[in-house]
Enzyme design. Sequence first.
Site, PDB file in Angstrom:
ATOM      1  N   LYS A  51       0.806  -1.230   0.000  1.00  0.00           N
ATOM      2  CA  LYS A  51       0.000   0.000   0.000  1.00  0.00           C
ATOM      3  C   LYS A  51       0.835   1.274   0.000  1.00  0.00           C
ATOM      4  CE  LYS A  51      -4.335  -1.842   1.752  1.00  0.00           C
ATOM      5  NZ  LYS A  51      -5.414  -1.759   2.716  1.00  0.00           N
TER       6      LYS A  51
ATOM      7  N   LYS B 191     -12.399  -3.981  -0.616  1.00  0.00           N
ATOM      8  CA  LYS B 191     -13.264  -2.800  -0.603  1.00  0.00           C
ATOM      9  C   LYS B 191     -12.647  -1.687  -1.440  1.00  0.00           C
ATOM     10  CE  LYS B 191     -14.900  -3.367   4.079  1.00  0.00           C
ATOM     11  NZ  LYS B 191     -14.243  -3.363   5.377  1.00  0.00           N
TER      12      LYS B 191
ATOM     13  N   LYS C 135      -7.028 -10.459  -4.173  1.00  0.00           N
ATOM     14  CA  LYS C 135      -8.172 -10.712  -3.286  1.00  0.00           C
ATOM     15  C   LYS C 135      -9.284  -9.682  -3.530  1.00  0.00           C
ATOM     16  CE  LYS C 135      -7.621  -7.947   0.818  1.00  0.00           C
ATOM     17  NZ  LYS C 135      -8.551  -7.685   1.865  1.00  0.00           N
TER      18      LYS C 135
HETATM   19  P1  ATP Z   1      -9.320  -3.518   2.032  1.00  0.00           P
HETATM   20  O1  ATP Z   1      -9.017  -4.697   1.178  1.00  0.00           O
HETATM   21  O2  ATP Z   1      -9.934  -2.407   1.259  1.00  0.00           O
HETATM   22  O3  ATP Z   1      -8.169  -3.099   2.892  1.00  0.00           O
HETATM   23  P2  ATP Z   1     -10.991  -5.357   3.296  1.00  0.00           P
HETATM   24  O4  ATP Z   1     -11.966  -5.664   2.246  1.00  0.00           O
HETATM   25  O5  ATP Z   1      -9.847  -6.273   3.543  1.00  0.00           O
HETATM   26  O6  ATP Z   1     -10.453  -3.933   3.068  1.00  0.00           O
HETATM   27  P3  ATP Z   1     -11.468  -5.266   6.177  1.00  0.00           P
HETATM   28  O7  ATP Z   1     -12.430  -4.499   6.960  1.00  0.00           O
HETATM   29  O8  ATP Z   1     -10.077  -4.790   6.271  1.00  0.00           O
HETATM   30  O9  ATP Z   1     -11.847  -5.249   4.632  1.00  0.00           O
HETATM   31  O10 ATP Z   1     -11.589  -6.806   6.560  1.00  0.00           O
HETATM   32  C1  ATP Z   1     -12.583  -7.384   7.365  1.00  0.00           C
HETATM   33  C2  ATP Z   1     -12.389  -8.889   7.389  1.00  0.00           C
HETATM   34  O11 ATP Z   1     -12.641  -9.436   6.099  1.00  0.00           O
HETATM   35  C3  ATP Z   1     -10.967  -9.339   7.752  1.00  0.00           C
HETATM   36  O12 ATP Z   1     -11.017 -10.429   8.637  1.00  0.00           O
HETATM   37  C4  ATP Z   1     -10.368  -9.768   6.439  1.00  0.00           C
HETATM   38  O13 ATP Z   1      -9.389 -10.765   6.598  1.00  0.00           O
HETATM   39  C5  ATP Z   1     -11.587 -10.322   5.738  1.00  0.00           C
HETATM   40  N1  ATP Z   1     -11.430 -10.265   4.273  1.00  0.00           N
HETATM   41  C6  ATP Z   1     -11.199  -9.147   3.549  1.00  0.00           C
HETATM   42  N2  ATP Z   1     -11.117  -9.440   2.234  1.00  0.00           N
HETATM   43  C7  ATP Z   1     -11.301 -10.787   2.137  1.00  0.00           C
HETATM   44  C8  ATP Z   1     -11.343 -11.700   1.043  1.00  0.00           C
HETATM   45  N3  ATP Z   1     -11.179 -11.274  -0.200  1.00  0.00           N
HETATM   46  N4  ATP Z   1     -11.556 -13.004   1.304  1.00  0.00           N
HETATM   47  C9  ATP Z   1     -11.746 -13.437   2.576  1.00  0.00           C
HETATM   48  N5  ATP Z   1     -11.713 -12.639   3.662  1.00  0.00           N
HETATM   49  C10 ATP Z   1     -11.498 -11.320   3.456  1.00  0.00           C
END
Ligand code: ATP
Length: 340
Positions: free
Chosen positions: A111, A195, A192
């Site tokens: 990042k 958001k 992955k």
């Molecule tokens: P960003 O990717 O924008 O940083 P994020 O989508 O990872 O955000 P978070 O709020 O940081 O969202 O994550 C919340 C939970 O969702 C965490 O436990 C994270 O491991 C899980 N998570 C996020 N993306 C995935 C994914 N693609 N597959 C499975 N679990 C996920």
Amino acid sequence: MTRVLSGVQPSGDVHLGNYLGALRIWVSDQKEADAFYCIVDLHALTKENDPAELSRRTLDMAAVLLAVGLDPDVCTIFVQSHVAEHTGLAWLLECTATMGELNRMTQFKDKGRDDESVRVGLFAYPVLMAADILLYDTDRVPVGDDQRQHLELARDLAIRFNGRYGETFTVPEAAIPKVGARVMDLQNPTSKMSKSVLSPQGTVLLLDDPATIDRKIRRAVTDTETEVRYDPGTKPGVSNLLEILGAATGRSPEDCAAGYSAYGPLKSDTAQAVIEMVAPIQERYRELIADRNTLGQVLIEGAAKARAVATTTFERASQAIGLLPPPWEGRLREGREKFR
Ligand code: ATP
Ligand code: LTN
């Protein structure tokens, strides 16, 4: 009773990865453990944000957590910034963590490690996360696969602190689900689902309407073969669909693969399974978001329950590291004795 804690950022809309990798595990864990679930608004400050949006999204996330099935009578749902000890403990831990350690965090590397304008908060992000976890004497942390390295750091910091200053923290374990721990982007199945991606087409949101879910899944990138096989290394797109279908229907991706000989039916069944899975969540969400008083009440009670645990651990850590106990609330004498 086992103590569970996890966190979700209120930045952006909740997607299928968040749900399959984390939130639905939170729901099943609440019945078996003493569970604390935190909306980590301070973590959301590590990237550019709009103040009005952040508070709206924080309340919105509370509605999502209730809609997926968390019950505030059974678990504790709270906002990170409502419990001041999170930033307090983060500082104590920052004074034991090293630059080298934080520089090795892959999320920081990805990042913007090489960008001079990258924020100090983003660098220190994993230490704040360690504070979130260690404050609650957490045994188990249900997270998606992307958080593995952050959990290792939280463990290292707890072990180091305990070694230097005496037994203070419980050393937590990561709990990563077998299926759904790493849902991939539908348009770019080697990254992955997230958001914070530019193209929304690869991300299925929990609150997307059925037609949108159907369209996104039908347009998912696969490969030029026709064989339906679970093989994430060589067939990331198809394997991702199998993983989503498996997680939504309670089967293994390999079992799911056995039923298909073409991509079309796999895509339509996956879309259907996801639509059915999210329908009741969406219905509850629509009711909850209209009732701000109830949401506010849940967060007030959550903060009080969280504070009761967090203040005790924070005090223990402060005293272990040698900070003078505060000279109030009957502590004046204790403090003077320490001065002598
Ligand atoms: P960003 O990717 O924008 O940083 P994020 O989508 O990872 O955000 P978070 O709020 O940081 O969202 O994550 C919340 C939970 O969702 C965490 O436990 C994270 O491991 C899980 N998570 C996020 N993306 C995935 C994914 N693609 N597959 C499975 N679990 C996920
Ligand atoms: N870094 C996590 C969110 C998070 C978290 C936590 C998860 C912040 N504090 C404590 C578990 C426990 C993420 O980006 N998914």
